[in-house]
Design an enzyme around this catalytic site. Structure first.
Site, PDB file in Angstrom:
ATOM      1  N   PHE A  39       0.857  -1.188   0.000  1.00 44.48           N
ATOM      2  CA  PHE A  39       0.000   0.000   0.000  1.00 44.48           C
ATOM      3  C   PHE A  39       0.892   1.236   0.000  1.00 44.48           C
ATOM      4  O   PHE A  39       1.722   1.404   0.902  1.00 44.48           O
ATOM      5  CB  PHE A  39      -0.930  -0.021   1.217  1.00 44.48           C
ATOM      6  CG  PHE A  39      -1.887  -1.185   1.192  1.00 44.48           C
ATOM      7  CD1 PHE A  39      -3.140  -1.050   0.632  1.00 44.48           C
ATOM      8  CD2 PHE A  39      -1.517  -2.416   1.704  1.00 44.48           C
ATOM      9  CE1 PHE A  39      -4.025  -2.118   0.587  1.00 44.48           C
ATOM     10  CE2 PHE A  39      -2.393  -3.491   1.670  1.00 44.48           C
ATOM     11  CZ  PHE A  39      -3.649  -3.337   1.104  1.00 44.48           C
ATOM     12  N   VAL A  77       2.479  -1.544   4.435  1.00 42.35           N
ATOM     13  CA  VAL A  77       2.127  -0.135   4.281  1.00 42.35           C
ATOM     14  C   VAL A  77       3.430   0.661   4.262  1.00 42.35           C
ATOM     15  O   VAL A  77       4.274   0.504   5.147  1.00 42.35           O
ATOM     16  CB  VAL A  77       1.236   0.316   5.466  1.00 42.35           C
ATOM     17  CG1 VAL A  77       0.929   1.790   5.392  1.00 42.35           C
ATOM     18  CG2 VAL A  77      -0.031  -0.517   5.520  1.00 42.35           C
ATOM     19  N   CYS A  78       3.602   1.507   3.248  1.00 39.31           N
ATOM     20  CA  CYS A  78       4.806   2.326   3.137  1.00 39.31           C
ATOM     21  C   CYS A  78       4.921   3.260   4.343  1.00 39.31           C
ATOM     22  O   CYS A  78       4.000   4.028   4.639  1.00 39.31           O
ATOM     23  CB  CYS A  78       4.763   3.140   1.850  1.00 39.31           C
ATOM     24  SG  CYS A  78       6.120   4.316   1.708  1.00 39.31           S
ATOM     25  N   VAL A  79       6.037   3.211   5.026  1.00 42.25           N
ATOM     26  CA  VAL A  79       6.220   3.981   6.253  1.00 42.25           C
ATOM     27  C   VAL A  79       6.155   5.487   6.009  1.00 42.25           C
ATOM     28  O   VAL A  79       5.511   6.218   6.773  1.00 42.25           O
ATOM     29  CB  VAL A  79       7.526   3.580   6.992  1.00 42.25           C
ATOM     30  CG1 VAL A  79       8.761   3.895   6.164  1.00 42.25           C
ATOM     31  CG2 VAL A  79       7.598   4.240   8.362  1.00 42.25           C
ATOM     32  N   ALA A  82       2.620   6.508   5.158  1.00 40.26           N
ATOM     33  CA  ALA A  82       1.777   6.343   6.346  1.00 40.26           C
ATOM     34  C   ALA A  82       1.992   7.494   7.326  1.00 40.26           C
ATOM     35  O   ALA A  82       1.031   8.052   7.871  1.00 40.26           O
ATOM     36  CB  ALA A  82       2.064   5.004   7.013  1.00 40.26           C
TER      37      ALA A  82
END
Length: 130
Positions: A39, A77-79, A82
């Site tokens: 994501f 999820v891409c840090v 996010a």
């Protein structure tokens, strides 16, 4: 065949999340492997457990969580994306001095290296959204 999926759009704002979910479900039903669902950009909004749609609407976040639980999907999820959108797990909350978390079950936060690995490991990478 081994697939990796990239979701670049958030739930309820674009068809991409619904399409990615149904594609992932169909791939698994046909006996193929999904190496990872990544994501990215606004797609990270699929990972907030605080989403509360009306009772007569679909709960996209819950759908993803249940699919991950039932099929042991690796949903990353891409840090950076996010953090920009206020989505944190326990580690990120502690590191950034936040007093709460909102990452939905079945998702994990990590870096872009996970996207690169997904592209290397998969036979096909399918991207949903711009």
């Amino acid at each position: 065949m081994k697939f990796s999926i990239v979701v670049n759009e958030g739930p309820y704002t674009h068809q991409a999340s619904d399409s990615a979910y149904h594609f992932t479900k169909a791939v698994l039903a046909k006996g193929h492997e999904v190496f990872r669902v990544f994501f990215y950009h606004d797609g990270v909004n699929n990972a907030t457990r605080l989403t509360t749609p009306p009772q007569d609407d679909r709960n996209i976040v819950s759908r993803w969580s249940k699919l991950a639980q039932g099929s042991e999907l690796d949903m990353v999820v891409c840090v950076a994306a996010a953090q920009r959108r206020g989505i944190v797990d326990e580690g990120e909350a502690k590191r950034n001095g936040k007093d709460a978390t909102n990452l939905a079950p079945g998702f994990r936060i990590s870096g872009l290296g996970q996207l690169i690995e997904a592209g290397i490991q998969a036979d096909r990478i399918v991207v949903f959204g711009d």
